[in-house]
Design a protein around this motif. Structure first.
Motif, PDB file in Angstrom:
ATOM      1  N   ASN A  30     -27.034  59.300  70.553  1.00 31.91           N
ATOM      2  CA  ASN A  30     -26.576  57.933  70.309  1.00 31.91           C
ATOM      3  C   ASN A  30     -25.141  57.930  69.775  1.00 31.91           C
ATOM      4  N   TRP A  31     -24.833  58.875  68.879  1.00 31.10           N
ATOM      5  CA  TRP A  31     -23.471  58.993  68.348  1.00 31.10           C
ATOM      6  C   TRP A  31     -22.492  59.387  69.449  1.00 31.10           C
ATOM      7  N   LEU A  32     -22.948  60.248  70.356  1.00 32.31           N
ATOM      8  CA  LEU A  32     -22.090  60.735  71.429  1.00 32.31           C
ATOM      9  C   LEU A  32     -21.695  59.608  72.393  1.00 32.31           C
ATOM     10  N   VAL A  33     -22.645  58.713  72.698  1.00 26.62           N
ATOM     11  CA  VAL A  33     -22.389  57.689  73.718  1.00 26.62           C
ATOM     12  C   VAL A  33     -22.086  56.319  73.117  1.00 26.62           C
ATOM     13  N   ASN A  34     -22.328  56.158  71.833  1.00 22.31           N
ATOM     14  CA  ASN A  34     -22.203  54.827  71.231  1.00 22.31           C
ATOM     15  C   ASN A  34     -21.440  54.895  69.912  1.00 22.31           C
ATOM     16  N   GLY A  35     -20.455  55.812  69.834  1.00 22.13           N
ATOM     17  CA  GLY A  35     -19.783  56.079  68.573  1.00 22.13           C
ATOM     18  C   GLY A  35     -19.037  54.888  67.997  1.00 22.13           C
ATOM     19  N   ASP A  36     -18.323  54.136  68.834  1.00 23.15           N
ATOM     20  CA  ASP A  36     -17.530  53.017  68.319  1.00 23.15           C
ATOM     21  C   ASP A  36     -18.420  51.952  67.675  1.00 23.15           C
ATOM     22  N   GLU A  37     -19.535  51.649  68.329  1.00 25.98           N
ATOM     23  CA  GLU A  37     -20.457  50.650  67.779  1.00 25.98           C
ATOM     24  C   GLU A  37     -21.041  51.116  66.445  1.00 25.98           C
ATOM     25  N   LEU A  38     -21.383  52.402  66.359  1.00 27.44           N
ATOM     26  CA  LEU A  38     -21.945  52.938  65.119  1.00 27.44           C
ATOM     27  C   LEU A  38     -20.910  52.921  63.991  1.00 27.44           C
ATOM     28  N   MET A  39     -19.648  53.203  64.318  1.00 21.40           N
ATOM     29  CA  MET A  39     -18.596  53.128  63.302  1.00 21.40           C
ATOM     30  C   MET A  39     -18.481  51.709  62.756  1.00 21.40           C
ATOM     31  N   ARG A  40     -18.595  50.721  63.639  1.00 17.81           N
ATOM     32  CA  ARG A  40     -18.531  49.330  63.191  1.00 17.81           C
ATOM     33  C   ARG A  40     -19.711  48.993  62.293  1.00 17.81           C
ATOM     34  N   LEU A  41     -20.917  49.407  62.702  1.00 20.18           N
ATOM     35  CA  LEU A  41     -22.110  49.112  61.921  1.00 20.18           C
ATOM     36  C   LEU A  41     -22.085  49.804  60.558  1.00 20.18           C
ATOM     37  N   ALA A  42     -21.567  51.049  60.518  1.00 21.36           N
ATOM     38  CA  ALA A  42     -21.537  51.815  59.275  1.00 21.36           C
ATOM     39  C   ALA A  42     -20.338  51.481  58.404  1.00 21.36           C
ATOM     40  N   GLY A  43     -19.388  50.720  58.937  1.00 23.09           N
ATOM     41  CA  GLY A  43     -18.192  50.387  58.158  1.00 23.09           C
ATOM     42  C   GLY A  43     -17.281  51.577  57.948  1.00 23.09           C
TER      43      GLY A  43
ATOM     44  N   THR B 172     -28.662  65.303  61.609  1.00 22.75           N
ATOM     45  CA  THR B 172     -29.245  64.838  60.350  1.00 22.75           C
ATOM     46  C   THR B 172     -30.724  65.211  60.350  1.00 22.75           C
ATOM     47  N   GLY B 173     -31.212  65.637  59.227  1.00 17.02           N
ATOM     48  CA  GLY B 173     -32.613  66.028  59.110  1.00 17.02           C
ATOM     49  C   GLY B 173     -33.041  66.038  57.664  1.00 17.02           C
ATOM     50  N   ASP B 174     -34.346  65.937  57.441  1.00 19.88           N
ATOM     51  CA  ASP B 174     -34.857  65.934  56.071  1.00 19.88           C
ATOM     52  C   ASP B 174     -36.315  66.343  56.064  1.00 19.88           C
ATOM     53  N   ILE B 175     -36.823  66.596  54.880  1.00 17.34           N
ATOM     54  CA  ILE B 175     -38.236  66.881  54.681  1.00 17.34           C
ATOM     55  C   ILE B 175     -38.677  66.192  53.402  1.00 17.34           C
ATOM     56  N   THR B 176     -39.776  65.477  53.471  1.00 17.52           N
ATOM     57  CA  THR B 176     -40.365  64.833  52.294  1.00 17.52           C
ATOM     58  C   THR B 176     -41.303  65.818  51.624  1.00 17.52           C
ATOM     59  N   LEU B 177     -41.099  66.033  50.327  1.00 18.34           N
ATOM     60  CA  LEU B 177     -41.849  67.067  49.601  1.00 18.34           C
ATOM     61  C   LEU B 177     -43.090  66.438  48.967  1.00 18.34           C
ATOM     62  N   SER B 178     -44.052  66.091  49.811  1.00 13.71           N
ATOM     63  CA  SER B 178     -45.231  65.358  49.374  1.00 13.71           C
ATOM     64  C   SER B 178     -46.516  66.101  49.710  1.00 13.71           C
ATOM     65  N   PRO B 179     -47.291  66.536  48.708  1.00 11.96           N
ATOM     66  CA  PRO B 179     -48.594  67.154  48.982  1.00 11.96           C
ATOM     67  C   PRO B 179     -49.548  66.219  49.708  1.00 11.96           C
ATOM     68  N   ALA B 180     -49.443  64.904  49.445  1.00 18.01           N
ATOM     69  CA  ALA B 180     -50.334  63.955  50.113  1.00 18.01           C
ATOM     70  C   ALA B 180     -50.139  64.001  51.619  1.00 18.01           C
ATOM     71  N   LEU B 181     -48.902  64.178  52.072  1.00 16.14           N
ATOM     72  CA  LEU B 181     -48.654  64.226  53.505  1.00 16.14           C
ATOM     73  C   LEU B 181     -49.209  65.498  54.130  1.00 16.14           C
ATOM     74  N   LEU B 182     -49.242  66.587  53.357  1.00 13.91           N
ATOM     75  CA  LEU B 182     -49.959  67.773  53.829  1.00 13.91           C
ATOM     76  C   LEU B 182     -51.429  67.429  54.074  1.00 13.91           C
ATOM     77  N   GLY B 183     -52.001  66.689  53.128  1.00 15.72           N
ATOM     78  CA  GLY B 183     -53.398  66.284  53.265  1.00 15.72           C
ATOM     79  C   GLY B 183     -53.613  65.390  54.468  1.00 15.72           C
TER      80      GLY B 183
ATOM     81  N   SER C 227     -23.594  57.714  56.488  1.00 17.07           N
ATOM     82  CA  SER C 227     -23.694  56.312  56.904  1.00 17.07           C
ATOM     83  C   SER C 227     -23.785  56.196  58.423  1.00 17.07           C
ATOM     84  N   LEU C 228     -22.995  57.010  59.120  1.00 20.81           N
ATOM     85  CA  LEU C 228     -23.043  57.001  60.579  1.00 20.81           C
ATOM     86  C   LEU C 228     -24.404  57.474  61.085  1.00 20.81           C
ATOM     87  N   ALA C 229     -24.915  58.544  60.476  1.00 22.88           N
ATOM     88  CA  ALA C 229     -26.228  59.055  60.878  1.00 22.88           C
ATOM     89  C   ALA C 229     -27.314  58.008  60.616  1.00 22.88           C
ATOM     90  N   GLY C 230     -27.203  57.319  59.469  1.00 27.81           N
ATOM     91  CA  GLY C 230     -28.186  56.285  59.154  1.00 27.81           C
ATOM     92  C   GLY C 230     -28.140  55.129  60.138  1.00 27.81           C
TER      93      GLY C 230
END
Length: 665
Positions: A253-266, A214-225, A281-284
């Motif tokens: 974390n997903w690799l070693v804790n997958g069952d717990e993350l599935m429970r948390l993410a529903g 999972t990855g993202d980029i915020t498109l904010s000129p202020a953060l460039l500043g 949802s799992l990544a979150g």
């Protein structure tokens, strides 16, 4: 021997004027609003001294007469507002998040801001001579601001026959306005209209679902500043934290804790049947756990920053007391440029503050049987810890600058120490479990405000020392800036919370992206966790280990004499924040490094700082304005939804801002 100030002690120029007071108060409120927005968004704040100085020069040029010392007074008040915003937003939103407050109470917040800010000013007065006159601390923003103010000349008198308009000052003000217009326009097209996307995100599974990206980029000129101003070192470390917490932490974390993350993410059933939303949802859920690594690193980093500064703090206090003793026994009056607010007045201010401090803590503990004795303990803690941490912040500002000052570490230490003390005094049963964290956050709000003001004010006093300002007058303007900002910040936070949501989804505008408020979220978790709500220690312990590794690396770099260091708190903030926020910060830091290496001169860097400050100020103020419109005119703003080209248009907007900053700086 200290260098001679620009305006010698025997020369008296206009400093404390009505127009400077009014302009300083107005700019303090405006820059406080801008810094509140950017601080809640990304968890980092930047010094407002340079944009305040440029704005002051541009406005005061409209009057027939102005002086460099008048300009210095205006930027002193204005930058105090920016600092107080940091102190408040890092702490008090936690009271709303923990449901202690239903909203942002103007009266209570204003009193907390004024008390913390005034004590921050008072605590720095006896430190001024020790840290500025008698040491070689750099105070980088103070020196840079002095250079900006020097470009406007010492005195302007349009009635003088030889008067000539200063083209350099006008050009700097014009650059600041132009950059602010670009930042504001992009923000309007994004949040106000929806033509541009605020970010781009992707979540994918690989290796048959065993590896989760999972990855993202915020498109904010202020953060460039922000990245441009804090520089490559800090920008790299924030990005490094983002990589650790998201690109590395989430899949492991997903690799070693997958069952717990599935429970948390529903999420349940076969992997083959999972939708893109399920993977998101799992990544979150994985990231929410990994960000606690940043909490652990912040805790250790905060304690380490205090330990490493213990000796400089003691030496600074000793030097201050010695300087005061010498000034009392010396013959004649002190030079104008060494005339601080008298120590007896400062002491009286601190003593008188105990009464409102006590009343504030009584209010916070309302309903608790032993509130009178606990309020007395909290008031004493405020004076003792406030002075100690304000001294630390003032010293750190001299070392690394206000923008890099680890105020978060000071606040973390405050929350932990005060919560543990109150836990022993109050316990964690019944009403104590509810009121204890609330009292801790009141104390943290005041101490964080005092520390933030202390660091920025020492920068301003350094600037004044270079220019030849009168310290006691500058200290009055610091108080003016504190009072003006303290009244404005609660209104701004109320608007932002309704328009975007602060650390939570806005009930009035649920489709808006909330401002993350990372420090306030951390303070809430720490205070409630210590009082029994529970802290999940596994990931925090990993953060402890990460912090130890970073401290060792930092010491190695220090011993090597390297300019690239590993301050723990910068990495910790990067782990705690979404990765997308750190990407434009990193790009801004790269650009700053490239520009400074290319030019090798202070002049180009000064232009870049003005442009970066303009992008931040423009986007932040437009963000506040859009929030006001969203609250007052719900459903009335034409908003383009599900526009397919919005992500690409948003990326184009960010690239344009990057090109502009690179070309003009």
């Amino acid at each position: 021997m200290a260098d001679q100030p620009l305006v010698p002690p025997e020369r008296n120029l206009r400093e404390l004027t009505v127009k400077a007071l009014i302009l300083g108060a107005l700019l303090s409120a405006v820059l406080a609003a801008a810094n509140a927005y950017i601080g809640l968004l990304v968890g980092l704040t930047v010094s407002a001294s340079i944009p305040a100085a440029a704005t002051s020069m541009g406005i005061l040029r409209l009057f027939r007469r102005s002086t460099i010392l008048e300009n210095n007074m205006v930027q002193t008040a204005a930058s105090a507002g920016e600092s107080l915003a940091a102190g408040i937003i890092f702490t008090l939103p936690a009271l709303v998040m923990m449901h202690a407050w239903s909203g942002y109470h103007w009266g209570t917040m204003t009193v907390i801001g004024i008390l913390g800010g005034l004590l921050g000013v008072a605590f720095t007065i006896p430190l001024r001579r020790a840290l500025i006159v008698e040491t070689d601390l750099a105070f980088p923003e103070g020196q840079a601001t002095a250079q900006v103010l020097k470009t406007g000349g010492i005195e302007t008198d349009k009635d003088h026959p030889e008067y000539r308009p200063d083209a350099e000052a006008k050009r700097g003000f014009r650059m600041l306005l132009q950059a602010a217009a670009i930042g504001g326009t992009i923000k309007l097209l994004e949040s106000g209209i929806g033509l541009l996307a605020g970010g781009i995100a992707a979540t994918k599974s690989f290796l048959g679902g065993r590896w989760l990206f999972t990855g993202d980029i915020t498109l904010s000129p202020a953060l460039l500043g922000v990245g441009y101003i804090v520089g490559l070192n800090v920008a790299c470390l924030v990005f490094m934290g983002g990589v650790i917490g998201t690109l590395i932490g989430v899949p492991i974390n997903w690799l070693v804790n997958g069952d717990e993350l599935m429970r948390l993410a529903g999420v349940s059933g076969s992997m083959a049947d999972w939708s893109a939303q399920d993977w998101e949802s799992l990544a979150g859920a994985s990231w929410q756990q990994c960000r606690r690594i940043g909490v652990g690193a912040m805790m250790v980093g905060g304690v380490w920053s205090l330990i490493s500064l213990a000796r400089p703090l003691v030496d600074g206090v000793k030097a201050s007391l010695h300087a005061h003793h010498v000034s009392k026994t010396a013959e004649g009056r002190a030079l104008r440029t060494e005339h601080d607010m008298p120590i007896p007045y400062v002491s009286l201010l601190v003593l008188l503050s105990i009464v409102p401090l006590y009343l504030v803590f009584l209010y916070a503990l309302d309903g608790y049987p032993a509130k009178f004795s606990i309020a007395a303990v909290m008031s004493l803690l405020m004076i003792v810890l406030g002075f100690m941490f304000a001294s630390v912040a003032g010293y750190m500002a001299g070392l690394v600058g206000s923008s890099n000052n680890p105020i978060s570490g000071v606040t973390i230490a405050t929350v932990i120490v005060s919560a543990l003390i109150l836990l022993q005094l109050m316990g964690n049963e019944g009403m104590a479990a509810k009121l204890g964290p609330i009292a801790v956050m009141y104390l943290a709000g005041m101490i964080c405000s005092a520390a933030a003001i202390a660091g920025d004010n020492m920068q301003d006093l350094k600037c004044g020392h270079i220019l030849g300002a009168t310290p006691w007058r500058q200290q009055i303007f610091q108080i003016v800036g504190v009072v003006a900002a303290a009244g404005a910040i609660p209104l701004v936070l109320s608007v932002l919370d309704r328009g975007y949501g602060i650390g939570r989804v806005s009930p009035l505008n649920p489709e808006a992206t909330p401002l993350s408020a990372p420090q306030a979220s951390l303070m809430r978790d720490l205070s409630t966790g210590i009082f029994g709500a529970g802290i999940e220690w596994a990931y925090i312990f990993i953060g402890f280990a990460l912090a130890v590794v970073l401290i060792v690396l930092d010491q190695v770099q220090k011993n090597r004499g390297s300019s690239f260091r590993f301050p723990v708190l910068a990495v910790a903030v990067g782990v705690y924040l979404p990765l997308g926020l750190s990407v434009p910060i990193f790009l801004g830091g790269l650009l700053a490094h490239w520009q400074r290496k290319k030019s090798g001169g202070v002049e180009s860097e000064g232009k870049g700082l003005l442009l970066a400050s303009g992008l931040i100020t423009g986007e932040a103020l437009m963000g506040v304005l859009v929030a006001i419109l969203a609250v007052t005119l719900p459903g009335k703003i034409p908003f383009l939804r599900d526009l397919a080209a919005a992500p690409w248009l948003g990326l184009a907007g960010l690239l344009f801002a990057y090109w502009y900053l690179a070309r003009k700086s």
